[in-house]
Scaffold this active site. Structure first.
Site, PDB file in Angstrom:
ATOM      1  N   HIS A   1      53.986  19.188  42.860  1.00 23.54           N
ATOM      2  CA  HIS A   1      54.793  20.026  42.014  1.00 23.54           C
ATOM      3  C   HIS A   1      56.213  19.783  41.518  1.00 23.54           C
ATOM      4  CE1 HIS A   1      51.798  23.568  43.292  1.00 23.54           C
ATOM      5  NE2 HIS A   1      51.309  22.707  42.576  1.00 23.54           N
TER       6      HIS A   1
ATOM      7  N   ASP B   1      55.658  28.450  44.042  1.00 22.73           N
ATOM      8  CA  ASP B   1      54.991  28.155  45.147  1.00 22.73           C
ATOM      9  C   ASP B   1      55.267  28.796  46.612  1.00 22.73           C
ATOM     10  OD1 ASP B   1      53.770  26.158  43.732  1.00 22.73           O
ATOM     11  OD2 ASP B   1      54.746  24.326  44.627  1.00 22.73           O
TER      12      ASP B   1
ATOM     13  N   SER C   1      46.728  21.490  39.186  1.00 24.00           N
ATOM     14  CA  SER C   1      47.892  22.368  39.061  1.00 24.00           C
ATOM     15  C   SER C   1      49.062  21.660  38.331  1.00 24.00           C
ATOM     16  CB  SER C   1      48.440  22.929  40.310  1.00 24.00           C
ATOM     17  OG  SER C   1      48.865  21.848  41.045  1.00 24.00           O
TER      18      SER C   1
END
Length: 174
Positions: A90, A116, A51
């Site tokens: 992230h 998210d 990701s």
């Protein structure tokens, strides 16, 4: 190999077992010391998914720092979703509050289409910086964490490695 184990005197066997325990306790103390120094419950994490590509690849080993709670937009953080123990790496895309108000963050993987909010706990729209974030990424080593991924995907490999390490320490001659 096991015949060597039978040839050891009880005193030698005890010394080898204590040596193995010393190795394990030293690793544990180093981990805890690093946790205190970085103010992070998990100062080193492995990237488990793609990701964050191209910034980080699956298997990269990340070093975290959690002193200084003023996280900025663009900073890469590692957080745990409440109720789950899987670290997520992230980038911060939005921040709210700060100062006297609690700092809240919205994150997104560089390689993901959406933010998210779907990953967060039920009823949670943002991350609470002081409760949810484990730390900010300050460095990395590419692909070194693949060993950890292999050990979690193939549990028998973990058992085999632990048995091999234990036998190596116990059978080692000084």
């Amino acid at each position: 190999m096991f015949s060597s184990l039978g040839n050891l005197q009880p005193r030698q066997l005890a010394a080898q077992v204590l040596n193995f325990a010393l190795v394990l306790s030293t690793a544990f103390m180093l981990w805890k010391g690093l946790s205190v120094f970085t103010n992070s419950s998990s100062p080193i994490v492995v990237v488990l998914s793609g990701s964050m590509e191209p910034a980080f690849q699956r298997g990269d080993l990340l070093f975290l720092w959690n002193r200084g709670q003023e996280t900025q937009v663009g900073e890469i953080v590692v957080y745990n979703v409440r109720g789950k123990d899987i670290p997520i790496v992230h980038r911060v895309i939005r921040r709210f509050g700060g100062g006297s108000a609690p700092l809240q963050l919205l994150t997104k993987g560089d390689n993901n289409a959406a933010d998210d909010t779907e990953l967060y706990a039920r009823g949670q729209s943002y991350l609470d910086r002081s409760k949810d974030v484990i730390g900010s990424v300050v460095g990395y080593v590419p692909f070194v964490g693949y060993v950890t991924i292999l050990l979690s995907e193939y549990p028998w490999l973990k058992t085999a490695m632990l048995v091999f390490m234990a036998l190596t320490v116990v059978l080692q001659r000084e």
